[in-house]
Design an enzyme around this catalytic site. Sequence first.
Site, PDB file in Angstrom:
ATOM      1  N   ASP A 153     -10.080  -4.808  -4.247  1.00 49.26           N
ATOM      2  CA  ASP A 153      -9.433  -3.680  -3.561  1.00 49.26           C
ATOM      3  C   ASP A 153     -10.521  -2.405  -3.182  1.00 49.26           C
ATOM      4  O   ASP A 153     -10.801  -1.747  -4.221  1.00 49.26           O
ATOM      5  CB  ASP A 153      -8.346  -3.267  -3.946  1.00 49.26           C
ATOM      6  N   SER A 174       0.877  -1.248   0.034  1.00 52.73           N
ATOM      7  CA  SER A 174      -0.087  -0.044   0.000  1.00 52.73           C
ATOM      8  C   SER A 174       0.931   1.151   0.123  1.00 52.73           C
ATOM      9  O   SER A 174       1.619   1.274  -0.799  1.00 52.73           O
ATOM     10  CB  SER A 174      -1.069   0.006   1.103  1.00 52.73           C
ATOM     11  N   HIS A 178      -7.607  -5.767  -0.458  1.00 49.82           N
ATOM     12  CA  HIS A 178      -6.456  -4.524  -0.171  1.00 49.82           C
ATOM     13  C   HIS A 178      -5.545  -5.168   0.676  1.00 49.82           C
ATOM     14  O   HIS A 178      -4.201  -5.083   0.159  1.00 49.82           O
ATOM     15  CB  HIS A 178      -6.978  -3.285   0.487  1.00 49.82           C
TER      16      HIS A 178
END
Length: 338
Positions: free
Chosen positions: A282, A185, A312
């Site tokens: 996601d 991320s 995610h």
Amino acid sequence: MKKKSKEGQDVQISLLKNHQPGCRCISILGERRSSIPAKPPPDAKHPVVMALSSSTTLLRCTRRLASNAWNAMLSAQGSTAVRQKSTIQYATRPDLPRLAYRKIAGKSPGVLFLPGFASNMGGQKAEALEEFCQSLGHAYLRFDYTGCGSSEGNMAECTLGTWKKDVLYVLDELVDGPQILVGSSMGAWLMLLASLARPEKVAALVGISTAADHTVTAFNALPIEAKKEIEEKGEWTVPNRHAEGGHVTLSLDFLKEAENHRVLQSPLPLACPVRLIHGLKDADVPWHISMQVAERVLSNDVDVILRKHGQHRMTEKDDIKLIVYTIDDLIDKLTTMG
């Protein structure tokens, strides 16, 4: 493109940049790709070539035995199973908070894990990668950003630039030789920033749910009224089902400072292999961002792997297997090239 593998698991779609400029192909990855050539080179009978071929094959077989052993353990015990953890250590920096990290010594290339926003080095992916690197005998390091996890500092006072400095310190002082950076991320955003600043320290990149520029892009996409309200309050409360309390709070200073670190406004002069893994489901960071990164990276060796049912955090057992296989293939590639 949708397809099921023989086991009924999700099939990954990979976008590959070929060595011919502007040329791409789409392939379906139902199984792990093998990097062993389908046939020997034309001069394979030459004794030197035969010796090199035998050594390379032995190396690959040894590594795959270790990989298979790790995979069997993972399947039997679950994705959170690890061997004895590395010992937590603290890096003392002049006039800066101490950084907490865990490190195992081993062969090159090493693997460096960069966690996501408000995350830490104790997550499932970070621990699973340590177990995997131990099984192969490769070096590995995971750490907490300033103000996060076991590191010192106040997270509310940190910016993206603060954490970029953390990553650069780790690359400069705590690891040896070029590393495979694995960023999750926001960690993948920092991974790109660090690679641009220290290209000689980077052997390859693996982005997981890459969130490059995402905070800035999402804020700029808000209606004028919403942005005005945030500016008056001095902070932005963003819903996040993974965070404690169901949201994260970003200061206006954090948002403004992040503007200085955008990477998708121009080509990214990176020459190393790049692998970008993203889930189509996601709900926090659009998978299109990984595609944008792939388009801007100048390296010819770029794969984008999309998981049909991936979320995610990418912490399901099959998600972690895919991440590990991707890193395993990169180590294989880099070791063979070296």
